[in-house]
Scaffold this active site. Sequence first.
Site, short mmCIF file in Angstrom:
data_model
loop_
_atom_site.label_atom_id
_atom_site.label_comp_id
_atom_site.label_asym_id
_atom_site.label_seq_id
_atom_site.Cartn_x
_atom_site.Cartn_y
_atom_site.Cartn_z
N ASN A 15 0.87 -1.17 0.00
CA ASN A 15 0.00 0.00 0.00
C ASN A 15 0.91 1.22 0.00
O ASN A 15 1.47 1.57 1.03
CB ASN A 15 -0.88 -0.04 1.27
CG ASN A 15 -1.70 1.23 1.44
OD1 ASN A 15 -1.76 2.07 0.54
ND2 ASN A 15 -2.32 1.37 2.61
N TRP A 16 1.05 1.83 -1.17
CA TRP A 16 2.01 2.94 -1.30
C TRP A 16 1.48 4.24 -0.70
O TRP A 16 2.19 5.23 -0.62
CB TRP A 16 2.37 3.15 -2.76
CG TRP A 16 3.16 2.02 -3.37
CD1 TRP A 16 3.50 0.83 -2.77
CD2 TRP A 16 3.71 1.95 -4.69
NE1 TRP A 16 4.21 0.05 -3.64
CE2 TRP A 16 4.35 0.71 -4.83
CE3 TRP A 16 3.70 2.83 -5.78
CZ2 TRP A 16 5.00 0.32 -6.01
CZ3 TRP A 16 4.34 2.45 -6.95
CH2 TRP A 16 4.99 1.21 -7.06
N LYS A 17 0.21 4.26 -0.34
CA LYS A 17 -0.42 5.47 0.23
C LYS A 17 -0.15 6.67 -0.70
O LYS A 17 -0.09 6.50 -1.90
CB LYS A 17 0.06 5.69 1.67
CG LYS A 17 -0.12 4.41 2.51
CD LYS A 17 0.03 4.63 3.98
CE LYS A 17 -0.19 3.31 4.71
NZ LYS A 17 -0.14 3.42 6.15
N HIS A 30 -9.69 1.33 4.68
CA HIS A 30 -8.44 1.54 5.42
C HIS A 30 -8.67 2.54 6.55
O HIS A 30 -9.43 3.50 6.40
CB HIS A 30 -7.35 2.05 4.46
CG HIS A 30 -5.99 2.02 5.08
ND1 HIS A 30 -5.56 2.98 5.95
CD2 HIS A 30 -4.99 1.11 4.97
CE1 HIS A 30 -4.33 2.66 6.35
NE2 HIS A 30 -3.95 1.54 5.78
N GLU A 90 -6.96 4.90 7.64
CA GLU A 90 -6.66 6.31 7.33
C GLU A 90 -7.85 6.97 6.64
O GLU A 90 -8.12 8.16 6.85
CB GLU A 90 -5.37 6.40 6.49
CG GLU A 90 -4.14 6.17 7.36
CD GLU A 90 -2.94 5.56 6.64
OE1 GLU A 90 -2.90 5.57 5.40
OE2 GLU A 90 -2.04 5.07 7.35
N GLU A 106 -5.77 -4.80 10.46
CA GLU A 106 -4.75 -3.78 10.69
C GLU A 106 -5.06 -3.02 11.98
O GLU A 106 -5.85 -2.07 11.96
CB GLU A 106 -4.72 -2.79 9.52
CG GLU A 106 -4.35 -3.41 8.20
CD GLU A 106 -3.68 -2.41 7.25
OE1 GLU A 106 -2.60 -2.71 6.76
OE2 GLU A 106 -4.24 -1.31 7.06
N GLY A 132 2.24 2.33 10.81
CA GLY A 132 3.21 3.41 10.68
C GLY A 132 3.88 3.80 11.99
O GLY A 132 4.55 4.83 12.06
N SER A 168 3.14 -2.06 10.36
CA SER A 168 4.59 -2.15 10.62
C SER A 168 5.19 -3.50 10.28
O SER A 168 6.06 -3.99 10.99
CB SER A 168 4.91 -1.74 12.07
OG SER A 168 4.54 -0.39 12.30
N GLY A 172 2.73 -1.06 4.33
CA GLY A 172 2.77 0.36 3.99
C GLY A 172 4.21 0.81 3.78
O GLY A 172 4.81 0.59 2.72
N GLY A 173 4.79 1.41 4.80
CA GLY A 173 6.12 2.01 4.72
C GLY A 173 7.17 1.14 4.03
O GLY A 173 7.89 1.62 3.15
P1 PGA Z 1 2.62 0.37 7.70
O1 PGA Z 1 1.17 0.57 7.02
O2 PGA Z 1 3.18 -0.91 7.12
O3 PGA Z 1 3.41 1.59 7.28
O4 PGA Z 1 2.40 0.27 9.16
C1 PGA Z 1 0.30 -0.50 6.80
C2 PGA Z 1 -0.99 -0.01 6.19
O5 PGA Z 1 -1.47 1.06 6.59
O6 PGA Z 1 -1.58 -0.66 5.29
#
Ligand code: PGA
Length: 253
Positions: free
Chosen positions: A9-11, A97, A99, A169, A175, A215, A236-237
């Site tokens: 997930n590149w956000k 998600h 976010e 999640e 994050g 994470s 994500g990251g």
């Molecule tokens: P993260 O994000 O790996 O940076 O914690 C995961 C996500 O939000 O899908």
Amino acid sequence: MRLPLVAGNWKMHKDHREAVDLVRELDGLLAGLEGVEVAVCPPFTALSDVARTLKESRSRIVLGAQGGYRAPEGAYTGEISPRMLKALEVHYVIVGHSERREIIGEGDQLVAAKARAVLEEGMVPILCVGETLEEREEGKAESKVRGQLESALAAWSSDEASALVIAYEPIWAIGTGKTATPEDAQEMNSFIRGWLAERFGQDTASGVRILYGGSVKPDNAAELMAMPDVDGALVGGASLKAADFAAIARFRE
Ligand code: PGA
């Protein structure tokens, strides 16, 4: 057996040129990988270029998107429709998600409508669920997740649900560098599978892939995905660095 899915997930990272560079590098690092499905979910502006790059290099990386509106077309300024995503050969779409729920304010009803819209275009929603730290500490993690599943999947049949991917999640792990322990992830994923079995029957429940996200890094991926009900990762990251993401996808090696 469920084929593990490792999805990036590149956000809101990578413009269309950076995205092409990243996916090319990743594709090289994944050469020869078997038995794991790998997907990337770039931002909308990069989807078309990434789709073309994947096609030209005959890559096995699957294309995903980070969302889409509930309607196939219409007067919805600023939105992107699932039909437009489908036209780019997008396969997975992240829905619900945290976010989007917490920052953009998407409610359960909109999440449910978006998940259906993705399904109706013949794509696969990656439905995200998870609790806050406060909810976990108050012992309300399972009831939060149950509520999210009940509302998002209220209108789904067993057949439809068998195509679904769910991502657990925990919001406190996204994050933050705080990963859930493999046991925490297993406990919730097994709870989710139990809910699916009650709602849709055991056969459907056994086929649905339930990912963990929050994470995930090269050094914790293997122990998380070794758990019987953790069928992959939503990353994500660490998905923004080709070497890290490839190492996560190669968690078995
Ligand atoms: P993260 O994000 O790996 O940076 O914690 C995961 C996500 O939000 O899908």
